[in-house]
Enzyme design. Structure first.
Site, short mmCIF file in Angstrom:
data_model
loop_
_atom_site.label_atom_id
_atom_site.label_comp_id
_atom_site.label_asym_id
_atom_site.label_seq_id
_atom_site.Cartn_x
_atom_site.Cartn_y
_atom_site.Cartn_z
N GLN A 1 17.46 104.79 14.17
CA GLN A 1 18.89 104.79 14.50
C GLN A 1 19.66 105.40 13.32
OE1 GLN A 1 21.55 101.31 14.65
NE2 GLN A 1 22.06 101.90 16.75
N TYR B 1 31.51 102.13 14.28
CA TYR B 1 31.15 102.97 13.14
C TYR B 1 31.64 104.41 13.36
CZ TYR B 1 28.63 98.81 11.86
OH TYR B 1 28.32 97.50 11.54
N ARG C 1 23.67 105.71 21.29
CA ARG C 1 24.11 104.34 21.58
C ARG C 1 25.64 104.26 21.60
NH1 ARG C 1 23.09 98.20 19.34
NH2 ARG C 1 22.19 97.60 21.32
N GLY D 1 18.04 92.14 21.71
CA GLY D 1 18.31 91.97 20.30
C GLY D 1 17.75 90.64 19.81
C1 LIG Z 1 21.12 90.58 13.14
C2 LIG Z 1 21.71 91.68 13.97
C3 LIG Z 1 21.82 92.96 13.45
C4 LIG Z 1 22.32 94.00 14.23
N1 LIG Z 1 22.33 95.29 13.72
C5 LIG Z 1 22.61 96.33 14.53
C6 LIG Z 1 22.39 97.68 14.09
O1 LIG Z 1 21.93 97.96 12.98
N2 LIG Z 1 22.70 98.68 14.97
C7 LIG Z 1 23.22 98.42 16.22
O2 LIG Z 1 23.49 99.36 16.97
N3 LIG Z 1 23.40 97.16 16.65
C8 LIG Z 1 23.08 96.12 15.86
N4 LIG Z 1 23.18 94.83 16.34
C9 LIG Z 1 23.56 94.60 17.76
C10 LIG Z 1 22.29 94.45 18.61
O3 LIG Z 1 21.58 95.68 18.69
C11 LIG Z 1 22.65 94.01 20.04
O4 LIG Z 1 23.59 94.92 20.57
C12 LIG Z 1 23.23 92.59 20.10
O5 LIG Z 1 22.41 91.68 19.37
C13 LIG Z 1 23.36 92.11 21.54
O6 LIG Z 1 22.08 92.08 22.18
P1 LIG Z 1 21.30 90.69 22.44
O7 LIG Z 1 22.26 89.82 23.22
O8 LIG Z 1 20.08 91.04 23.20
O9 LIG Z 1 21.04 90.09 21.08
C14 LIG Z 1 22.75 93.75 15.56
C15 LIG Z 1 22.68 92.44 16.06
C16 LIG Z 1 22.16 91.43 15.30
C17 LIG Z 1 22.04 90.05 15.89
#
Ligand SMILES: Cc1cc2nc3c(=O)[nH]c(=O)nc-3n(C[C@H](O)[C@H](O)[C@H](O)COP(=O)(O)O)c2cc1C
Length: 362
Positions: free
Chosen positions: A102, A183, A230, A320
């Site tokens: 990414q 971002y 994304r 996630g």
């Molecule tokens: C610890 C953590 C770090 C994350 N870092 C990023 C990231 O680096 N890039 C990104 O696009 N989204 C990031 N996200 C968002 C996740 O990719 C995702 O969109 C979010 O957790 C919702 O999905 P879920 O309900 O399946 O957890 C992060 C989320 C969490 C919990």
């Protein structure tokens, strides 16, 4: 549902990349990189443990020092960083997985302390994000960024092009442009954060131009079938708004269709902290204009994910937090087994605890 009839667990092809199932690892920053923003060796274990996912998407990985916004996050613009990632991709491939990098530039969501020469973070317009930055010493409000000169934009596009080449040297299977979560790319897309009067601001076509030119820099390196984007246009906050997200996402979907990229990956929350009242449903708009792979993410559980795949709402689901806490998530979904609880206090920073020590099913 039994293993045999879960469509989530069927073979699929994302662009040019065959994958063994439609359960993808969402990109997640874990803030465990070392000196020089080089991924830690233990990160290879973390991703390899999750290699049963159809496609792993790496944590946000900076294309330049200017793109840094958090402590201990990895980059992909130095030879040491490339070598660090090579260890990770080798481990994922040895475990039978596929992984995209990414590519990330945080834009205004940074602080001078992370910037080259302590300068101001950059953005399309001199408008501060109203959130707070995380630093080693605690949260700090974001400041007003420096609005990019038109000539700076070409330099940043070149940085993404170099990062795409570096991702190839590092052994990734493709790249995802991080156009989500407020971002830099997202800052250009939305009219609340982009108030430029040059060719990169104003009309939707102008606001999408930065993303279009990034694709033009990255596609020659990888081929369109290994490039994804994304987005999180369904999610907004006071300093991150758009007056017409449906028209904006339609324009991006048309761009994705024209460029024939591998996928659009949309945060379109169905549950969880990112779900907001009145959130627009952008997935059908994307489907109308783009015939490539649509990955959805945001609060999906096994049954909701399976229903979305069955109904053709999405082609794959990125998980996630459930995948963070369950390295063998596809096997658990297959068996309808209970999930490990996430350790929230270990999401960012620290060592192996809450990182590589979540148990697999017996
Ligand atoms: C610890 C953590 C770090 C994350 N870092 C990023 C990231 O680096 N890039 C990104 O696009 N989204 C990031 N996200 C968002 C996740 O990719 C995702 O969109 C979010 O957790 C919702 O999905 P879920 O309900 O399946 O957890 C992060 C989320 C969490 C919990």
């Amino acid at each position: 549902m039994t293993q045999s009839n879960l469509k989530l667990l069927t073979l699929y092809k994302v662009g040019d990349v065959p994958v063994k199932n439609r359960v993808f690892l969402a990109p997640m920053t874990r803030s465990r990189a070392g000196e020089g923003n080089v991924v830690a060796p233990v990160t290879a274990t973390y991703y390899a443990q999750r290699a049963s996912g159809g496609l792993l998407i790496s944590e946000g990985t900076q294309v330049s020092q200017e793109g840094v916004g958090y402590p201990a996050t990895p980059g992909i613009h130095t030879s040491a960083q490339i070598a660090g990632w090579r260890v990770v991709t080798d481990a994922v491939h040895a475990a039978g997985g596929k992984i995209f990098a990414q590519l990330w530039h945080v834009g205004r969501q940074s602080l001078p302390v992370f910037q080259p020469h302590g300068g101001l973070p950059v953005a399309p317009s001199a408008l501060a994000d109203q959130g707070q930055a995380y630093t080693a010493t605690g949260p700090v409000p974001y400041g007003v960024p420096r609005a990019l000169e038109t000539a700076d934009i070409a330099r940043i596009i070149a940085d993404f092009g170099h990062a795409a080449q570096n991702a190839k040297l590092a052994g990734f299977d493709g790249v995802e442009l991080h156009g989500a979560n407020g971002y830099l790319i997202d800052q250009f897309l939305r009219d609340g954060s982009n108030q430029r009067t040059d060719a990169y601001g104003g009309s939707i076509a102008n606001r999408v131009r930065f993303l279009a030119e990034l694709l033009d820099a990255v596609i020659p390196v990888w081929g369109a079938g290994r490039v994804g984007v994304r987005l999180s246009l369904a999610v907004s906050r006071p300093s991150l708004t758009d007056s017409d997200p449906k028209s904006l996402v339609a324009a991006i979907a048309q761009l994705a269709e024209t460029k024939k990229i591998a996928y659009l990956h949309m945060i379109q929350p169905v549950a969880g902290v990112m779900l907001k009242p009145g959130q627009p449903d952008l997935a059908p708009v994307v489907r109308q204009h783009y015939h490539g792979t649509l990955i959805l993410n945001g609060g999906y559980t096994r049954d909701v994910a399976e229903a979305a795949i069955q109904a053709g709402v999405a082609d794959a689901i990125a998980f996630g937090v459930p995948f963070l806490a369950n390295p063998d998530l596809p096997a658990r979904l297959a068996a309808n087994a209970p999930l490990n609880a996430p350790q929230f206090d270990k999401f960012y920073g620290g060592g192996t605890a809450g990182y590589t020590d979540y148990p697999m099913l017996a």
